[in-house]
Motif scaffolding. Structure first.
Motif, PDB file in Angstrom:
ATOM      1  N   VAL A  60      -3.271  -3.088  -0.863  1.00 15.15           N
ATOM      2  CA  VAL A  60      -3.478  -3.829   0.197  1.00 15.15           C
ATOM      3  C   VAL A  60      -4.098  -5.024   0.248  1.00 15.15           C
ATOM      4  O   VAL A  60      -3.793  -6.201   0.596  1.00 15.15           O
ATOM      5  N   ILE A  76      -1.160   4.510   7.405  1.00 14.30           N
ATOM      6  CA  ILE A  76      -1.710   3.134   6.679  1.00 14.30           C
ATOM      7  C   ILE A  76      -1.846   2.199   7.712  1.00 14.30           C
ATOM      8  O   ILE A  76      -0.230   1.667   8.163  1.00 14.30           O
ATOM      9  N   GLY A  99       0.745  -1.065  -0.012  1.00 14.17           N
ATOM     10  CA  GLY A  99      -0.068   0.093  -0.200  1.00 14.17           C
ATOM     11  C   GLY A  99       0.854   1.217  -0.198  1.00 14.17           C
ATOM     12  O   GLY A  99       0.547   2.278  -0.695  1.00 14.17           O
ATOM     13  N   ILE A 117      -3.869   2.771  -2.826  1.00  8.88           N
ATOM     14  CA  ILE A 117      -3.383   2.271  -1.652  1.00  8.88           C
ATOM     15  C   ILE A 117      -4.096   1.092  -1.081  1.00  8.88           C
ATOM     16  O   ILE A 117      -3.647   0.049  -0.826  1.00  8.88           O
ATOM     17  N   SER A 118      -5.458   1.541  -1.054  1.00  5.27           N
ATOM     18  CA  SER A 118      -6.447   0.397  -0.504  1.00  5.27           C
ATOM     19  C   SER A 118      -6.584  -0.774  -1.247  1.00  5.27           C
ATOM     20  O   SER A 118      -6.271  -2.081  -0.528  1.00  5.27           O
ATOM     21  N   ASN A 133      -8.572  -0.372   3.778  1.00  2.00           N
ATOM     22  CA  ASN A 133      -7.751  -1.424   3.300  1.00  2.00           C
ATOM     23  C   ASN A 133      -8.203  -2.350   2.234  1.00  2.00           C
ATOM     24  O   ASN A 133      -7.701  -3.509   2.123  1.00  2.00           O
ATOM     25  N   LYS A 169       2.230   2.619  -3.139  1.00  2.00           N
ATOM     26  CA  LYS A 169       1.498   3.342  -4.122  1.00  2.00           C
ATOM     27  C   LYS A 169       1.136   4.724  -3.630  1.00  2.00           C
ATOM     28  O   LYS A 169       0.354   5.518  -4.256  1.00  2.00           O
TER      29      LYS A 169
END
Ligand code: MF3
Ligand code: CO
Length: 249
Positions: A150, A200, A133, A146-147, A182, A136
């Motif tokens: 993950v 994060i 994540g 990001i989400s 996430n 990104k």
């Protein structure tokens, strides 16, 4: 509104986050069978105060302690107590510090002595997912990139991502916009910009993703009783390239 931070402000956040990382370093060495979670809380509080910080969680929405612990099927926000750790447990250690009004936030999950391979894998994959994540967190990407990164890593290993708690913006407040789930489709949400600082923090369950909160109003546990792991870094988006991780030694 997402509050962007200046370079000077990010330096203050880096100081707070460094205290968090150093406290984790100390705490990890203390985790062993026979100790209580309150003992770890005392070490964390003394360490943060001794290094010029203020424990960020104590008093936050009436939370009573410095450290949030999460043993085995606890996901997050367990309150340190006289509970004694035993060999084969895993424990999440979530900590925040305030320096000059700015917050740092971080979490690690560690084994108490040897644990089965599958449990070690759960912890490894959770930390890897956090790092995927973080990778990104580049200017021009969108938040949900990001989400999505993950979630993909976690699910590729057959584990599940908790939905009910998310990462967050962080700055002069512990929780700022944006929320950082996430899970989710890529390419959604705000574009990442220089000066954004984000926590994060994937929470990953061995079984299903559902959680419930105990009667103490804080401790979140997995609904199916399966084990859960949690890692967290505070990161700052850079003008180009990967983000700066602030929760480092
Ligand atoms: N790292 C957690 C979070 O970002 C810790 C908050 S616990 C609380 O939500 F006690 F401060 F609420
Ligand atoms: Co957090």
């Amino acid at each position: 509104m997402i509050v962007l931070k200046t370079p000077d402000e990010i330096e203050m956040m880096a100081q707070a986050a460094k205290i968090v990382a150093e406290a984790h370093h100390v705490l990890k060495k203390e985790v062993k069978p026979g100790i209580t979670t309150s003992f770890l809380d005392k070490i964390a509080e003394d360490f943060i105060r001794g290094h010029g910080g203020i424990p960020a969680f104590k008093g936050y929405r009436n939370y009573p302690k410095t450290l949030c612990v999460a043993v085995n099927d606890e996901v997050v926000h367990g309150i340190p107590s006289n509970r004694v750790l035993k060999e084969g447990d895993i424990i999440g250690l979530d900590l925040g510090a305030i320096v000059q009004g700015f917050y740092g936030d971080g979490a690690v999950t560690v084994p108490v002595g040897p644990v089965p391979d599958q449990v070690a894998t759960l912890m490894r994959v959770t930390e890897e997912a956090m790092m995927k994540g973080i990778e990104k967190g580049v200017v021009g990407n969108r938040l949900s990139d990001i989400s999505h990164a993950v979630q993909c890593h976690v699910e590729a290993h057959g584990f599940s991502v908790v939905r009910d708690f998310v990462g967050h913006g962080i700055g002069r407040q512990l929780h700022e916009e944006p929320q950082v789930p996430n899970y989710g489709r890529p390419g959604q949400g705000p574009r990442l910009q220089v000066g954004m600082v984000l926590a994060i923090e994937p929470m990953v369950n061995l079984g299903g993703y559902h959680v419930r909160v105990l009667d103490d109003q804080w401790t979140a546990v997995t609904q199916d009783g399966s084990l859960s792991a949690h890692f967290e870094h505070t990161i700052a988006i850079q003008p180009s390239g990967p983000p700066r991780i602030l929760t480092v030694l």
